[in-house]
Design an enzyme around this catalytic site. Structure first.
Site, short mmCIF file in Angstrom:
data_model
loop_
_atom_site.label_atom_id
_atom_site.label_comp_id
_atom_site.label_asym_id
_atom_site.label_seq_id
_atom_site.Cartn_x
_atom_site.Cartn_y
_atom_site.Cartn_z
CB SER A 108 -12.34 41.34 1.92
OG SER A 108 -13.06 41.58 0.71
CB SER A 109 -12.02 46.52 -0.29
OG SER A 109 -11.94 45.82 -1.53
CB THR A 152 38.58 49.07 -3.99
OG1 THR A 152 38.56 50.49 -3.96
CG2 THR A 152 37.15 48.54 -4.02
CG ASN A 153 40.57 45.13 -6.01
OD1 ASN A 153 39.53 45.78 -6.13
ND2 ASN A 153 41.47 45.04 -6.97
#
Length: 473
Positions: free
Chosen positions: A322-323, A145-146
């Site tokens: 904007s709401s 793995t390394n």
């Protein structure tokens, strides 16, 4: 191995587990699934990583065949399985979480098992019949793995750089397009949010393109460093269990397979423990993100208003803002890019801390380094693409507002100083501010300059006058 209709039994040094019969992964991957339910982001989300680790395995099998470490039958089956996965098959079986312990071992074993089980099928065997072809003894032959994992990360990073470069080229092209469209429009430049000297709006957008174009050189430099790999170093760089010629051979095969140049590091022990190149990758991403965020800050300032801000440019309206406030439209695309930049800066801190925390012959924290860097690549690439297409290409200049600013701006006084001197120019600026009169009207009234000189100083082209002719005024 025993099987029933829905599962098969696999064994490792810790005992046995039932694995879904439909799964191409095996017991090592299954344990990792149980151990690391952390981010929810699986390996298969990162196709470049999956393809890269599979290509490392393919290059390894080819090298081991040539070096007499693997039979032709097994090598060809492994290569064929790898080619299928590179083509997009079986990615859904790369299921380990990106955030994991073990320095990437679970990722490596996930790849080993999927490749082995598909290779077994190609040889006419059932999945899990590892007597015929083993994930570790054969697919992982001469590897650790390394050395596999960091090499795959480097290969994947090079592919991400290519994608980022394409998005950056498109964004720069959009900036240049706007620069050409705005090259005739004068405006007031600003320093420290205060009026400075006149400039062209086109030049402002040209500068945006130039500052991004500088990043190509930075990523080119990083790309070269990513070509140095530690394959053949195995566990800690000493090369235990690998053929003496393997390091050189596998680097050549990987280069031929991917089209990227790879070469063995000069010191495999050093290369196995050093993650400095990933620190540099992350820092380069951060630098690019910071520049892009600064540009988006400027876009938000320049488009502020529309009635009571700078309102020099208009960003394309892409959604209601904007709401509660009807008609409000916000600079949502630049705001999104800003947030991506903040995210990348935070990930860079993670990479730095993980790199510093390595001990002795290995850095165990490469998984979180990879997770951080790959997400930064993906988000920055996407942000650049969206910014170019949903914002930059649709920007319009508010020419009437810019003309009005220039008409009443005192910033033109800077151009008079070569003729009348700094002190006199400063006095004229103060008078203009207090009286509301135009700079040129005050100059004419005071008789400080001729019309030819004034025309040249303020941008005219029909005069041969020079500052030296009027220095005694």
């Amino acid at each position: 191995m025993t099987t029933n209709s829905s599962t098969r039994t696999e064994t490792d040094s810790l005992g046995t587990m039932q694995i879904a019969a439909s799964a191409y992964y095996g017991i090592h991957t299954a344990r990792a699934i149980d151990n690391f339910p952390i981010s929810g982001r699986k390996l298969h989300h990162y196709r470049h990583l999956v393809n890269s680790i599979v290509e490392v395995k393919r290059a390894a099998a080819t090298s081991n065949l040539l070096l007499g470490k693997l039979s032709e039958t097994k090598a060809r089956a492994i290569v064929a399985a790898c080619d299928e996965i590179r083509g997009g098959a079986l990615h859904e079986h790369f299921v380990v979480d990106m955030v994991q312990g073990g320095a990437g071992t679970s990722t490596n074993m996930n790849a080993n098992e999927v490749i082995a089980n598909r290779a077994l099928e190609l040889l006419g065997h059932d999945r899990g019949e590892y007597l015929h072809l083993d994930p570790i003894d054969d697919v992982n032959n001469g590897q650790s793995t390394n050395d596999v994992y960091p090499t795959a990360l480097k290969l994947a990073s090079r592919r991400y750089i290519d994608e980022l470069a394409t998005a950056m080229e498109n964004l720069i092209a959009a900036m240049r397009d706007r620069s050409r469209a705005f090259e005739h429009i004068r405006k007031v430049g600003r320093t420290q949010l205060q009026d400075a000297v006149p400039m062209m709006l086109g030049a402002e957008f040209a500068a945006f393109g130039v500052t991004l174009h500088e990043e190509f050189a930075r990523f080119d430099s990083v790309n070269g460093l990513l070509g140095e790999i530690n394959l053949g170093g195995t566990a800690i760089g000493t090369g235990v269990n690998s053929h003496p010629e393997y390091s050189r051979t596998v680097a050549g095969h990987l280069s031929e397979l991917t089209g990227y140049r790879f070469a063995p590091a000069a010191d495999l022990i050093e290369a196995t423990q050093d993650v400095g190149v990933f620190v540099l990758v992350s820092a380069t991403l951060k630098r690019c993100a910071i520049k892009l965020s600064k540009i988006c800050n400027d876009l938000r300032l320049l488009s502020s208003g529309p009635q009571h801000g700078l309102s020099e440019i208009r960003l394309p309206p892409v959604q209601a803002g904007s709401s509660i406030m009807p008609g409000k439209v916000n600079p949502v695309i630049p705001e999104m890019v800003n947030q991506v930049a903040y995210e990348i800066m935070g990930r860079d801190v993670t990479v730095s801390m993980a790199a510093e925390a390595g001990q002795l012959q290995l850095n165990a924290f490469e998984p979180v380094i990879a997770f951080s860097i790959f997400d930064s690549f993906e988000h920055l690439t996407a942000a650049m693409s969206v910014l170019a297409e949903r914002c930059i290409r649709g920007i319009e200049a508010n020419e009437s507002a810019l003309a009005e600013q220039m008409e009443r701006s005192i910033t033109v006084v800077t151009g008079l100083t070569p003729w009348i001197g700094y002190k006199r120019a400063a006095a004229i600026a103060v008078e203009a501010l207090e009286s509301g009169r135009r700079i040129e009207d005050i100059v004419r009234t005071r008789g400080f300059m001729s019309e030819a000189q004034l025309s040249q100083a303020l941008g005219g082209t029909n005069s041969d006058a020079t500052p030296n002719q009027v220095v005694a005024l």
